[in-house]
Scaffold this active site. Structure first.
Site, PDB file in Angstrom:
ATOM      1  N   SER A  93       0.836  -1.202   0.000  1.00 19.55           N
ATOM      2  CA  SER A  93       0.000   0.000   0.000  1.00 19.55           C
ATOM      3  C   SER A  93       0.875   1.258   0.000  1.00 19.55           C
ATOM      4  CB  SER A  93      -0.971  -0.064   1.181  1.00 19.55           C
ATOM      5  OG  SER A  93      -2.025   0.846   1.024  1.00 19.55           O
ATOM      6  N   ASP A 183      -1.911  14.429  12.624  1.00 18.66           N
ATOM      7  CA  ASP A 183      -2.001  15.744  11.981  1.00 18.66           C
ATOM      8  C   ASP A 183      -1.332  15.723  10.607  1.00 18.66           C
ATOM      9  OD1 ASP A 183      -3.390  16.863  14.091  1.00 18.66           O
ATOM     10  OD2 ASP A 183      -1.594  17.673  15.068  1.00 18.66           O
ATOM     11  N   HIS A 243      -7.467  -5.964   0.869  1.00 15.85           N
ATOM     12  CA  HIS A 243      -6.280  -5.111   0.766  1.00 15.85           C
ATOM     13  C   HIS A 243      -5.127  -5.601   1.646  1.00 15.85           C
ATOM     14  CE1 HIS A 243      -4.045  -1.546  -0.138  1.00 15.85           C
ATOM     15  NE2 HIS A 243      -4.119  -1.051   1.080  1.00 15.85           N
TER      16      HIS A 243
END
Length: 261
Positions: A93, A183, A243
């Protein structure tokens, strides 16, 4: 790749140095080197294996920037700091896109490339809701992990995925915190689901792309993009898995990788 931006990555290691090319394993978004511990030990039966924590994940340093060229520069620094001329790179990924970025920018440093369930394309899947749910979870005052997990149920109804995300919750000095930089991940989500424009860059070395048959990350319409940048790519599928194919069918995934190596 500006070398001064490269960060020193944390890692787990397995296997003995036998004079052969080492293998680096790169995890996906919200993952860490620990997710690959069992497979790293298996691959380590015949080579030296390093499972890396990519920036803003696991024990690796945090940074505002999180583009694929920046993450590939971190991996390049790992090679340079240890005097490794080349490595076999296995990436899943986000780690697969990082591996592809390294192979396209520095093809001489990648001996063989294995990419798990990702293509060199931009996707529309966004994981922003997961980031938002984790950031919104009230950690202060929580004393048990189920208290935190319960706050993720609405945004992440699938229990296995929730358990995966919860691996990032750590308890230190009696207080829970997330060990990933939510963040930065949130701010860079567009780059993470995208892929840089490498123009006509090619990696002409051996490449294996393994997709999950029940996943939509490697589809027939992605094959042209894969072969444009990786002309020697072999594309194989593991039927009936999603996945996280390496976690759902580790033995089959490992056998496929070992057959390629």
């Amino acid at each position: 790749m500006p070398q001064q931006q490269a960060l020193p990555l944390t890692y787990l290691e397995a296997g003995e140095a036998n004079g052969g090319t080492p293998m680096l394993v790169l995890h996906g978004l919200f993952g860490s080197a620990r997710n690959w511990q069992t497979l790293a030990r298996r691959f380590g039966e015949s080579r030296r294996v390093y499972a890396l924590d990519l920036r803003n994940h696991g024990g690796a340093p945090w940074a505002e920037g999180m583009s694929y060229p920046e993450m590939a520069a971190d991996v390049l620094r790992f090679l340079d700091d240890r005097g490794f001329a080349r490595a076999t790179i296995v990436g899943h990924s986000m780690g697969g896109k990082t591996a592809m970025a390294l192979a396209l920018a520095h093809p001489d440093r990648v001996e063989r490339l294995v990419v798990a369930d990702i293509a060199p394309v931009a996707y529309t899947h966004t994981h922003a809701p997961f980031v938002a749910a984790m950031k919104a979870a009230k950690l202060e005052g929580a004393t048990r992990r189920p208290e935190v997990e319960a706050q993720l149920v609405d945004a992440v109804p699938e229990a296995p995925l929730r358990s995966f995300l919860m691996q990032n919750l750590v308890l230190e000095n009696g207080a829970f915190s997330w060990r990933i930089n939510l963040d930065s991940i949130g701010a860079n989500m567009g780059k993470l689901i995208g892929f840089p424009d490498f123009a006509d860059a090619r990696y002409d070395g051996p490449a294996l792309f393994i997709g999950g048959g029940a996943s939509d990350y490697i589809r027939p319409e992605h094959h042209d993009a894969i072969r444009r940048h990786f002309p020697k790519a072999e594309i194989r599928m593991i039927n009936g898995v999603g996945h996280w194919l390496h976690a759902e069918r580790p033995a089959e995934f490992a056998a496929m990788v070992e057959g390629f190596l």
